[in-house]
Design a protein around this motif. Structure first.
Motif, PDB file in Angstrom:
ATOM      1  N   LYS A  25      -6.292  14.518  -9.635  1.00 15.55           N
ATOM      2  CA  LYS A  25      -6.098  13.112  -9.274  1.00 15.55           C
ATOM      3  C   LYS A  25      -4.786  12.552  -9.833  1.00 15.55           C
ATOM      4  O   LYS A  25      -4.234  11.614  -9.291  1.00 15.55           O
ATOM      5  CB  LYS A  25      -7.248  12.267  -9.816  1.00 15.55           C
ATOM      6  N   LEU A  27      -1.131  12.487 -10.095  1.00 19.69           N
ATOM      7  CA  LEU A  27      -0.122  13.037  -9.190  1.00 19.69           C
ATOM      8  C   LEU A  27       0.959  13.804  -9.928  1.00 19.69           C
ATOM      9  O   LEU A  27       1.523  14.752  -9.385  1.00 19.69           O
ATOM     10  CB  LEU A  27       0.497  11.915  -8.376  1.00 19.69           C
ATOM     11  N   VAL A  77       3.008   4.663  -7.824  1.00 21.71           N
ATOM     12  CA  VAL A  77       1.911   4.731  -8.785  1.00 21.71           C
ATOM     13  C   VAL A  77       1.702   6.167  -9.220  1.00 21.71           C
ATOM     14  O   VAL A  77       2.080   7.097  -8.525  1.00 21.71           O
ATOM     15  CB  VAL A  77       0.602   4.186  -8.191  1.00 21.71           C
ATOM     16  N   GLU A  80      -3.990   8.750  -8.154  1.00 19.54           N
ATOM     17  CA  GLU A  80      -4.244   8.767  -6.729  1.00 19.54           C
ATOM     18  C   GLU A  80      -4.999   7.523  -6.282  1.00 19.54           C
ATOM     19  O   GLU A  80      -4.778   7.003  -5.200  1.00 19.54           O
ATOM     20  CB  GLU A  80      -5.031  10.030  -6.395  1.00 19.54           C
ATOM     21  N   HIS A  83      -4.774   1.993  -7.095  1.00 22.53           N
ATOM     22  CA  HIS A  83      -4.849   0.675  -6.482  1.00 22.53           C
ATOM     23  C   HIS A  83      -6.280   0.171  -6.421  1.00 22.53           C
ATOM     24  O   HIS A  83      -6.521  -1.017  -6.481  1.00 22.53           O
ATOM     25  CB  HIS A  83      -4.247   0.738  -5.088  1.00 22.53           C
TER      26      HIS A  83
ATOM     27  N   SER B  32      -3.922   9.447  -0.581  1.00 21.37           N
ATOM     28  CA  SER B  32      -2.633   9.070  -1.155  1.00 21.37           C
ATOM     29  C   SER B  32      -1.483   9.669  -0.337  1.00 21.37           C
ATOM     30  O   SER B  32      -1.545  10.822   0.068  1.00 21.37           O
ATOM     31  CB  SER B  32      -2.563   9.572  -2.588  1.00 21.37           C
ATOM     32  N   ILE B  34       1.600  10.387  -1.212  1.00 20.21           N
ATOM     33  CA  ILE B  34       2.331  11.449  -1.903  1.00 20.21           C
ATOM     34  C   ILE B  34       1.555  12.760  -1.823  1.00 20.21           C
ATOM     35  O   ILE B  34       2.129  13.827  -1.629  1.00 20.21           O
ATOM     36  CB  ILE B  34       2.592  11.044  -3.363  1.00 20.21           C
ATOM     37  N   LYS B  35       0.195  12.670  -1.901  1.00 19.13           N
ATOM     38  CA  LYS B  35      -0.620  13.874  -1.769  1.00 19.13           C
ATOM     39  C   LYS B  35      -0.472  14.492  -0.393  1.00 19.13           C
ATOM     40  O   LYS B  35      -0.455  15.719  -0.241  1.00 19.13           O
ATOM     41  CB  LYS B  35      -2.073  13.514  -2.011  1.00 19.13           C
ATOM     42  N   TYR B 107       5.749   1.814   0.110  1.00 15.89           N
ATOM     43  CA  TYR B 107       5.175   1.225  -1.100  1.00 15.89           C
ATOM     44  C   TYR B 107       5.837  -0.101  -1.411  1.00 15.89           C
ATOM     45  O   TYR B 107       5.176  -1.053  -1.829  1.00 15.89           O
ATOM     46  CB  TYR B 107       5.347   2.190  -2.274  1.00 15.89           C
ATOM     47  N   THR B 112       1.027  -0.559  -1.851  1.00 16.68           N
ATOM     48  CA  THR B 112      -0.049   0.406  -2.059  1.00 16.68           C
ATOM     49  C   THR B 112       0.356   1.738  -1.473  1.00 16.68           C
ATOM     50  O   THR B 112       1.213   1.807  -0.596  1.00 16.68           O
ATOM     51  CB  THR B 112      -1.349  -0.063  -1.411  1.00 16.68           C
ATOM     52  N   LEU B 113      -0.266   2.815  -1.978  1.00 12.57           N
ATOM     53  CA  LEU B 113      -0.011   4.139  -1.413  1.00 12.57           C
ATOM     54  C   LEU B 113      -1.192   4.636  -0.612  1.00 12.57           C
ATOM     55  O   LEU B 113      -1.099   5.648   0.047  1.00 12.57           O
ATOM     56  CB  LEU B 113       0.269   5.153  -2.527  1.00 12.57           C
ATOM     57  N   ARG B 114      -2.330   3.916  -0.670  1.00 13.89           N
ATOM     58  CA  ARG B 114      -3.525   4.415   0.019  1.00 13.89           C
ATOM     59  C   ARG B 114      -3.404   4.140   1.501  1.00 13.89           C
ATOM     60  O   ARG B 114      -3.223   3.011   1.934  1.00 13.89           O
ATOM     61  CB  ARG B 114      -4.762   3.754  -0.562  1.00 13.89           C
ATOM     62  N   GLU B 117      -5.554   1.609   3.472  1.00 12.60           N
ATOM     63  CA  GLU B 117      -5.352   0.171   3.276  1.00 12.60           C
ATOM     64  C   GLU B 117      -4.101  -0.318   3.973  1.00 12.60           C
ATOM     65  O   GLU B 117      -3.886  -1.524   4.078  1.00 12.60           O
ATOM     66  CB  GLU B 117      -5.234  -0.131   1.778  1.00 12.60           C
TER      67      GLU B 117
END
Lengths: 94, 123, 231
Positions: A25, A27, A77, A80, A83, B32, B34-35, B107, B112-114, B117
Motif C-alpha cells: 500500500k 507507494l 500522496v 494508496e 485520501h 491509485s 501511480i499504481k 492531482y 486526489t489520486l483515486r 473519485e
C-alpha cells in the motif's frame, strides 16, 4: 548447472518483487520494489546473452524510471488510500 | 543438459507471462493512478523478457564479432529481438514520463489520486 | 465480483499464452531460413561492424531509430507542455532531503567519470556492447546525481536545446547525403575500414555519437522539468 540455479533464483525474485510492488500500500516501497525487479531483469538479460539490452535496462529501468516515480510521489500522496482517511476525518468533523 | 533446458523453458516463459499478468492485474484493479502506471511498467518488463527469451539459442554467444570470434556465426543468438527491445525500453521510458506528468497534473487539478473519485473512470 | 471477473479473464489469457510459448521451445533455432543469418553476414562482410545489434539499429533499420528519437523529442516537449507553469513561480528547487557533505564531495568526484563512461560507451558503440542510447542515459544519470545533490545546480535549457537540435540536424543531414549520392536514405557514404578498428563501419560511429548527444539532452531535459515541479 550453476547458471540454471542462478537463473531460477533470479526469476523467482523477479516475480516476488513484482507481486510485492502490486500488493504494497505504501507507494514508495512499491516503486523501490519495481526498481529491484529491473535490476534482476538486467542480470537475466546478461545470462540470456544480450549485453546491449542489459546496459539499457540497468540505466533506464533502475535509475531514471525509479526517480521519476519518486518525484511524482513527493509531489502527490505517499499512501494508496491516503485520501480516504482525510475524507473520513472531514465527514466526522462536520 | 536437455532436462535443465526443459526446466528453463517452463521457468522463463512462465515468469515472463506471470509478470505480464501481474502488471495487468495491477492496472485493472488498483485505484491509485501511480499504481496503474507502475503496473503498466511491470507489464512492459514482462514483454521485454519474453522477446529476449524467444531469441535465445542454446550455448549461444552474444552477437558481437570480437577478435578470434569471427567464424562463430551459427552459434550466435538472434540479434533482431535485441534491437527491437532496445528501442522498446527507451520508448517505454518516454511513455512512463508522459503518464507520470499527466498524473501530477491531474492531482494538481482534482487534489486526489483515486481514480474512482475523479470522474468515475473505473467500472 | 469485479475481482472475480478480472481473475477469470486473466487466468484464461495466461493459460493460452503459456500454452503457446511452452510449445515453441527455449534455446532452439526457430527459423530454418531466418533473416538473422543475412544480417549477421552482411554486418560482417559489407559493413565491417563488430556489434551486430548496433548495425541493425543504426544502419539496416536506421529510419526506425530516427523515428524513435523523434518520439523521445515529442515526449520531452509534451512533458514541458503538460507541466507548464508561469515563469515567476519557478524559484528555489526543493530537494528530496538535504545532502550531507560526504554525498556532495562524492557527487562532485563521480560526475566527470560518469560522463566520461557515457562518452566511452557511445563512441565505442560499434565495437563493444553499448551505443548512443546507453551512453546518453548514463550521461543523464550523471546529471541526475548532480541535480539531486546540489540545491542550486541548474542545467541551461538553451544549451540543451542547442545540443539536441544540432545532433538531430547532423543525423538527418547524414541521411540526406546518403540519399543524394547513393540513392537511398542513410546509405553508407564513408569507407568502411577494417574490422575491430575504431574508425570502421562508415557513418555508424558518427550517427551513434549524434544519437548519444540527442538522447542525453532529451532525458536530462525530462528529469529537469519533472524535478522543478513543486506544490
Amino acid at each position: 548447472m550453476i547458471y540454471v540455479i542462478l537463473t531460477l533464483v533470479l526469476l523467482l525474485l523477479m516475480v516476488a518483487s513484482a507481486i510485492y510492488a502490486i500488493w504494497q500500500k505504501d507507494l514508495l516501497y512499491a516503486v523501490i520494489a519495481s526498481g529491484i525487479l529491473s535490476l534482476f531483469l538486467s542480470i537475466v538479460f546478461v545470462i540470456l546473452q544480450a549485453p546491449d539490452v542489459a546496459l539499457t535496462e540497468a540505466a533506464i529501468g533502475v535509475a531514471l524510471t525509479t526517480i521519476i516515480f519518486i518525484i511524482a510521489i513527493r509531489n502527490t500522496v505517499r499512501y494508496e488510500d491516503e485520501h480516504d482517511k482525510k475524507k473520513k476525518v472531514k465527514t466526522t468533523t462536520k | 543438459m536437455e532436462k535443465y533446458l526443459d526446466i528453463l523453458n517452463v521457468a522463463i516463459y512462465g515468469s515472463a507471462v506471470l509478470l505480464m499478468l501481474i502488471g495487468l492485474y495491477g492496472a485493472l484493479t488498483k485505484k491509485s493512478l501511480i499504481k496503474i502506471v507502475l503496473g503498466l511498467s511491470i507489464l512492459d518488463s514482462g514483454v521485454h523478457l519474453l522477446m529476449i527469451a524467444i531469441g535465445y539459442l542454446k550455448d549461444g554467444t552474444a552477437p558481437i564479432f570480437s577478435a578470434g570470434n569471427e567464424e562463430k556465426m551459427s552459434v550466435m543468438v538472434d540479434p533482431i529481438p535485441q534491437a527491437l527491445v532496445l528501442t522498446a525500453i527507451v520508448i517505454g521510458f518516454g511513455v512512463t514520463a508522459v503518464a507520470i506528468s499527466l498524473v501530477i497534473r491531474l492531482y494538481r487539478h482534482h487534489n486526489t489520486l483515486r481514480i474512482d473519485e475523479i470522474k468515475k473512470l473505473k467500472w | 465480483m469485479k475481482i472475480a471477473i478480472i481473475l477469470i479473464s486473466l487466468g484464461i489469457l495466461g493459460f493460452y499464452l503459456m500454452d503457446i510459448f511452452f510449445g515453441i521451445g527455449f534455446g532452439v533455432q526457430h527459423f530454418s531460413n531466418g533473416v538473422k543469418d543475412l544480417y549477421l553476414s552482411n554486418s560482417k562482410d559489407i559493413l565491417k561492424v563488430s556489434n551486430v545489434v548496433t548495425s541493425i539499429v543504426v544502419n539496416f533499420r536506421g529510419f526506425d531509430t530516427l523515428g524513435e528519437v523523434t518520439v523521445l523529442f515529442l515526449a520531452s516537449t509534451a512533458l514541458g507542455g503538460i507541466l507548464y507553469k508561469k515563469r515567476h513561480h519557478v524559484g528555489e528547487r526543493s530537494v528530496l532531503f538535504p545532502a550531507s557533505r560526504i554525498v556532495m564531495s562524492g557527487a562532485k568526484l563521480l560526475f566527470p567519470s560518469i560522463v566520461l563512461l557515457g562518452a566511452y560507451v557511445f563512441i565505442h558503440g560499434h565495437l563493444s556492447p553499448g551505443g548512443g542510447f546507453q551512453g546518453g542515459t548514463i550521461i543523464a544519470t550523471g546529471f541526475l546525481l548532480m541535480l539531486l545533490t546540489y540545491r542550486n545546480y541548474s542545467v541551461s535549457h538553451n544549451r540543451l536545446v542547442y545540443f539536441e537540435s544540432l545532433a538531430g540536424i547532423l543525423f538527418i543531414s547524414i541521411g540526406l547525403v546518403g540519399y543524394f549520392s547513393k540513392g537511398s536514405f542513410l546509405e553508407n557514404v564513408l569507407p568502411v575500414g577494417n574490422m575491430n578498428d575504431l574508425f570502421s563501419g562508415g557513418v555508424i560511429g558518427i550517427i551513434y555519437i549524434a544519437v548519444g548527444f540527442k538522447v542525453a539532452a532529451e532525458l536530462t531535459g525530462i528529469i529537469y522539468t519533472v524535478l522543478h515541479e513543486k506544490d
